[in-house]
Design an enzyme around this catalytic site. Structure first.
Site, short mmCIF file in Angstrom:
data_model
loop_
_atom_site.label_atom_id
_atom_site.label_comp_id
_atom_site.label_asym_id
_atom_site.label_seq_id
_atom_site.Cartn_x
_atom_site.Cartn_y
_atom_site.Cartn_z
N ALA A 179 34.22 40.32 49.70
CA ALA A 179 32.97 41.01 49.44
C ALA A 179 32.74 40.45 52.03
O ALA A 179 32.80 41.72 52.50
CB ALA A 179 32.05 40.90 49.28
N HIS A 239 35.81 31.80 46.14
CA HIS A 239 35.07 31.77 44.48
C HIS A 239 36.65 33.31 44.08
O HIS A 239 37.50 33.58 43.43
CB HIS A 239 34.65 31.65 43.64
CG HIS A 239 34.33 31.84 42.86
ND1 HIS A 239 35.66 30.71 42.00
CD2 HIS A 239 33.36 32.24 41.43
CE1 HIS A 239 34.95 31.27 40.84
NE2 HIS A 239 34.54 31.45 40.87
N GLY A 289 41.77 38.79 36.09
CA GLY A 289 42.43 39.94 36.07
C GLY A 289 42.44 40.95 36.25
O GLY A 289 43.72 42.07 36.46
N ARG A 348 31.59 42.47 28.10
CA ARG A 348 31.41 41.35 28.10
C ARG A 348 30.42 40.29 27.20
O ARG A 348 30.15 39.41 26.21
CB ARG A 348 31.45 40.28 29.23
CG ARG A 348 33.09 40.75 30.10
CD ARG A 348 32.97 40.14 31.21
NE ARG A 348 34.10 40.25 31.92
CZ ARG A 348 34.42 39.42 32.69
NH1 ARG A 348 33.57 39.89 33.60
NH2 ARG A 348 35.70 39.67 32.99
#
Lengths: 249, 662, 247
Positions: free
Chosen positions: B16, B43, B49, B301
């Protein structure tokens, strides 16, 4: 239950910013726990025995490449090295050679990698600068995409650089990480650079023709990247390339 | 103290942050990034995924578009998100994916013809269209109607981060590595930059900029076990909080990922289940269909994590020295699939567990994973309270995730949010002058210096490491997946007590340069404040929404709680944050609150919901047969930078045209 | 963009290919080193086998020499020792080429040597060690091989008795005892390295194992034949009468 082992750590200590300090090995002892990694042990040491101990961890999962160090003579990622792998219970930790030492086990791999990227121009240089991001993407051979990803798995941990005796002898040598990346862009059909362009960057003694095939890179890469194959590929490719500047004759 | 000037200052060199810096640089502004670590170690690289974008190239993604992505995102958020932001996001996601392809990301591509996949534990043959060959592929992820998660094998975050950082390098954007921002320089209205400390030399430096963007990721490490990297300690949120002006949004919204390995808490990607992996209990029984007959393992989730916890509480967990866990079974996917598409998972299993996931089941347990909350911003990414302070990615509460984030939407937020907010940041840089107030800079520099002096020279007796561990344990034990008032109150009290003790930290290592203990001490004081915003927010929110699940208030309560928690810290000596609330206006929503599709529908509805639904029905009836974009614009217009407004082309558009011609 | 591509080391557009600093020589040097190395390596393997034919008896060796000296083309059937001289001169040329291009690999500064030793001490690694020994043997060969080749050029007489004389009475065995292990190690591991270097073989560890077996084998036949010459030499009396088969 067996009583847990005591692991003996011999750790390189040196603070280059402290004029009073000189390099030394310091011994620590840690009680082993099931599933203990060097990451866990080093943090325990810092928290409980010596808060000044310097080392680098980020993801602690073997994917970010921060924590490479020399463990019992082998450069590797400390976060995923289990203490159980050392039946004698003695572990010697040294910082990666070939990089600027920040202190103790911490070395400045980031600076090295950024400089390498700038020097070798390790980024995709596509044909067109302006692309339509609203329209359908340009198709790409699925096999090619898979192959590129294979070569892109490098985490810039610096292990290949530290394991390379050529690099240790000649500071300007680009090392496996540089060649691996060049090979990756050379194979990318989206990259506009010609073999000639790549020759100018690595077709020299500091590049692919300076590599003496000692294969420390291949034997230590934590990601099992095919260094041997890729460097050989690049060497063949470059050996067939006649650099542009010859055409003036 | 050295003072460095730039136009766009970015704190954090993950996806970002880098994307924002690139956007400014491309507009001819000067950009500079501060990072604790080398950019490529951020990170972001850990996102295995993939990222969601409604390209709809694969046969299982046909019919996907921004509308479906938007709806999935809003439902996933349990209606807690900002719907205009979710719209902006869904609209730009395909653009970000396509842009990244041009920056070097080797997205996994569609291969025409038949391929075998595992769906619901059965082999299924999919036939990909000839025309889709070579276009960007997508896989299945939890909580989505379509296969929408674009990926590169199982190293999507890695590939993206490398491509974006390479782009930043090519543009010559400097990243000042091992610099930790510790104070925002501000005058109560406008942010002027930060004071940062060099982790190598200990030097304090002021960075002065037109705009400052915080992109430091989440605050997962306030918990003892987290899938997050150890640098995700919420210092970015603390920076904003300590201004006393800026607010943090929805800090209590913390996501627990269903499948982190036990005990170390390293993530195995949702792709495991997306590709057909199953969850099993101590008897080897596949229990998810009993709880969620429709979505099973691929429910959202928060739902899967709660169901797993519920199942373990019934005694169905596998006992281990580290407490109970369950099994993730991916053996049915076959060795070839695991070794190519899930290799990181395989490596993690081999290195940290010593097992072969093609043969053995993986011990997993829900583990802290994502921070939906963060620095509250408006839709342009700017703090509503502090002009010139922006935030993006996990660090921010831009608020496209509400109270639960969908898998594949976080990686997407980094690059999509970075793309959109990057443009607004550049606008800001073009429209505002550089304000330099040296007295103010000196004042903040002196405050930080005093703080450090006190730690090194003071007579404090508290140990920073101990305080941190105590905080992490409180968060684990009392502010976890299931929460209740009594425990939350206890957590708040205990954390406040720790914060008090943190004023008395003393150091054993007195070095001013590279000193890990000093770093820890400076952070733990800040982390405690962040932890308190989480615990207080959770304690105050007497309902269950998304990942915030109160045993004593199990219903989603739209009537009283359809709002966003805002936390600020106006009095620096206070031991508690100040909470306020920002209502979500149902009458502006494109998708009024409804049933999310999991468990019993027991939500207490908002009085406006029916009214708004009626209004929507009327608007749609009035419009008649029109393009979906027109309908959308009539229901909830949203703003975007001009360059990002065009519609997204999809394979389905051209396929239909071709069909017509034939 | 290809156009803004700046070579990192000053690659001088005006230079001619003849100039060794021209970038093309980087590729050429690597190729020539490998090619000359292959020639020398293959030659050594053959050479050791030819001279080891003494193990099959004097007559066998005699015929090998006759054949190699071009006996079929000479009227006497005894061949031309001049061929040996010419061939020796040619090999010397190849050796020089190989040495010139291999020399750039040598640690030329003390710092480099120290770095290498330190590296080998702290990060022990098999292929690095092998290369180190190749470098050491290469250094030795740089002096020993020309001695051997000059000897052959000045006195090309080869035969069961003539060679034995050289080995035993002229004390050439002193040279050969050093030369044999050096050349075997250098050549065989050199051939191994060429294979992996250019990607001719992907089964590296199998190849390395094979190389080690070949090294052992060549050392055995080399030492055995050297002993054979010494034994023959001791049995002869001066002046030496060249060996001629009985019939």
């Amino acid at each position: 239950m067996d009583s847990p082992r005591t692991i003996r750590f011999d750790i390189f200590r040196f603070d280059p910013q402290d004029p009073q300090d000189s390099p030394k090995m310091v011994t620590y002892e840690v009680t082993e726990a099931p599933g203990m990694t060097v990451f866990i042990a080093l943090n325990m040491l810092r928290e409980q025995q010596d808060p000044s101990l310097q080392f680098d961890f980020v993801c602690r999962a073997g994917i970010c490449g921060s924590c490479a160090m020399v463990i019992n003579g082998k450069p590797t990622l400390a976060c995923r090295t289990l203490t159980a792998n050392y039946p004698e219970g003695k572990i010697t930790l040294m910082p990666l050679p070939g990089f600027e030492l920040i202190g103790d086990l911490s070395v400045n791999t980031g600076k090295f990698m950024r400089e390498l990227a700038e020097r070798l121009q390790l980024w995709l240089q596509p044909n067109a600068d302006v692309v339509n991001i609203h329209g359908l993407e340009t198709p790409m051979d699925p096999e090619e995409a898979a192959k590129l990803y294979e070569l892109e798995r490098c985490v810039e941990c610096g292990v290949c650089v530290s394991a390379c005796a050529t690099k240790q002898m000649r500071d300007t040598f680009v090392g496996a990480v540089g060649m691996m990346k060049i090979a990756r862009f050379e194979m990318d059909s989206r990259d506009a650079r010609s073999a000639d362009d790549f020759y100018h960057v690595i077709g020299n003694q500091d590049g692919v023709f300076g590599c003496m095939t000692l294969l420390g890179c291949q034997d230590t890469c934590p990601k099992d990247l095919p260094h041997m194959q890729q460097i050989a590929y690049l060497r063949r490719k470059m050996a067939q390339t006649i650099p542009d500047s010859n055409r003036i004759i | 103290m050295q003072i460095i000037y730039t136009d766009t200052l970015v704190i954090g060199a993950g996806l970002a942050g880098l994307r924002v810096a690139i956007a400014s640089k491309e507009r001819g502004l000067d950009a500079l990034v501060l990072s604790l670590i080398p950019a490529k170690r951020s990170h972001s690289a850990a996102a295995q995924g993939g990222m969601q974008a409604s390209l709809g190239n694969t046969v299982k993604g046909l019919g996907d578009d921004e509308d479906v992505h938007f709806q999935d995102t809003v439902k996933g958020s349990d209606w807690g998100c900002d719907q205009t932001v979710a719209r902006m996001f869904a609209h730009c996601a395909p653009k970000a994916v396509r842009e990244l392809a041009n920056w070097g990301v080797p997205w996994t591509r569609v291969t025409k013809g038949d391929r075998q996949v595992i769906v619901n534990a059965e082999k299924v043959t999919l036939t990909e269209a000839e025309e889709a060959h070579g276009l960007i592929n997508a896989r299945d992820f939890g909580g989505t109607k379509k296969w929408r998660t674009c990926y590169t094998a199982d190293g999507t975050g890695h590939s993206l981060l490398y491509a974006v950082d390479n782009k930043a390098i090519s543009l010559g954007i400097p990243v000042h590595e091992r610099m930790e921002a510790l104070k925002i320089i501000h005058d109560g209205k406008r942010c002027h930059g930060v004071i940062a400390r060099c982790l190598i030399t200990g030097e304090l430096r002021a960075y002065i900029a037109k705009s400052t963007t915080i992109a430091t990721g989440g605050y997962g490490r306030i918990y003892e076990v987290s899938t997050n990297a150890i640098i995700c300690e919420g210092i970015g949120q603390a920076l904003a909080l300590e201004t006393g002006v800026a607010t943090l949004g929805n800090m209590e919204a913390v996501q627990f990922h269903p499948t982190a390995i036990v005990p170390v808490g390293i993530l195995t990607t949702e792709g495991c289940r997306g590709d057909g992996g199953l969850l099993r209990d101590k008897d080897g029984y596949r229990f998810m269909p009993d709880y969620e007959p429709e979505k099973k393992e691929l429910a959202s989730r928060d739902v899967v994590s709660r169901r797993m916890t519920e199942h373990m509480r019934k005694g169905k967990g596998v006992d281990s020295p580290y407490g109970p866990h369950l099994w993730l079974d991916i053996t049915l996917l076959g060795r070839k699939h695991i070794e190519t598409n899930l290799r990181e998972v395989k490596e993690i299993c081999e290195n940290f567990l010593g097992i072969d996931p093609a043969k053995d089941w993986i011990p997993v347990r829900p583990t802290q994973h994502y921070s939906m909350g963060g620095i509250r911003t408006n839709h342009t990414g700017e703090s509503p309270q502090l002009a010139g302070l922006f935030s993006v990615g996990e660090a921010a509460c831009w608020d496209m995730h509400g109270f639960n984030r969908l898998g594949g939407n976080s990686l997407a937020e980094t690059v999509v949010g970075g793309m959109i907010i990057g443009k607004y940041v550049a606008d800001y840089g073009e429209q505002h002058p550089l304000d330099i107030n040296t007295a103010l800079i000196e004042q903040f520099g002196a405050t930080l210096k005093t703080e450090i002096d006190q730690l090194i020279e003071g007579t404090g007796t508290e140990n920073a490491f101990d305080l941190k561990l105590a905080m992490q344990k409180i968060m684990m034990d009392r502010v976890g997946i299931f929460r209740n008032g009594a425990e939350l109150q206890q957590a708040v009290d205990e954390l406040s007590a720790l914060l008090e003790r943190a004023k008395n930290i003393g150091l054993n290592c007195k070095k001013r340069h590279a000193n890990p203990e000093l770093v820890e001490a400076l952070r733990v004081k800040r982390m405690l404040k962040v932890a308190l915003t989480v615990a207080c927010g959770a304690n105050a929110r007497t309902e269950s929404r998304g990942a915030h699940s109160r045993e004593d208030y199990p219903q989603r309560n739209d009537k009283d709680w359809l709002n966003r928690t805002l936390a600020s810290w106006p009095d620096e000596n206070s031991l508690l944050p100040t909470l306020s609330y920002e209502a979500l206006d149902v009458m502006q929503m494109e998708l009024p609150p409804g049933y999310r599709g999991y468990g019993v529908n027991n939500a207490i509805s908002h009085p406006d919901t029916e009214k708004r639904q009626q209004q929507i029905d009327d608007i749609l009836a009035q419009l008649g047969e029109v393009d979906r974009h027109v309908k959308q614009a009539a229901l909830m217009p949203f703003e975007l930078p001009a360059a990002l407004r065009p519609h997204n082309e999809r394979l389905s558009d051209t396929l239909v045209t071709r069909g017509d011609k034939a | 963009m290809a156009t803004n591509f700046l070579p990192n080391n000053s690659t001088n557009k005006g230079h001619f290919i003849k100039d060794f600093s021209h970038p093309i020589w980087a590729a050429r040097a690597d190729k020539l080193q490998s090619l000359s190395g292959i020639m020398l390596g293959v030659f050594i393997v053959m050479h050791l086998h030819f001279e080891s034919s003494i193990l099959l008896g004097k007559e066998a060796f005699y015929h090998v020499v006759q054949f190699l000296e071009g006996g079929v083309f000479s009227e006497s059937g005894h061949g031309y020792p001049l061929l040996t001289q010419i061939f020796s001169a040619f090999m010397l040329l190849v050796v020089i080429v190989h040495a010139v291009f291999a020399l750039r690999r040598f640690p030329t500064q003390l710092g480099q040597w120290q770095a290498l030793r330190k590296q080998m001490q702290f990060l022990p690694h098999e292929d690095t060690k092998i290369w180190f020994w190749q470098m050491v043997t290469g250094f030795g060969l740089f002096f020993m091989v020309p001695v051997h080749l000059f000897t052959m050029m000045l006195d090309p007489a080869i035969g069961p008795h003539l060679s034995a004389e050289r080995v035993y009475y002229d004390n050439a065995w002193l040279l050969y005892v050093l030369l044999l292990p050096a050349v075997v190690v250098h050549a065989i591991f050199g051939l191994y390295r060429v294979c992996v270097k250019w990607g001719l073989v992907s089964q590296r560890f199998a190849l390395l194992k094979l190389a080690k077996i070949i090294v052992a084998y060549l050392l055995v036949i080399g030492v055995a034949s050297l002993i054979a010459y010494i034994v023959i030499g001791r049995s002869l009396e001066l002046p030496i009468i060249p060996y001629v088969p009985m019939n």
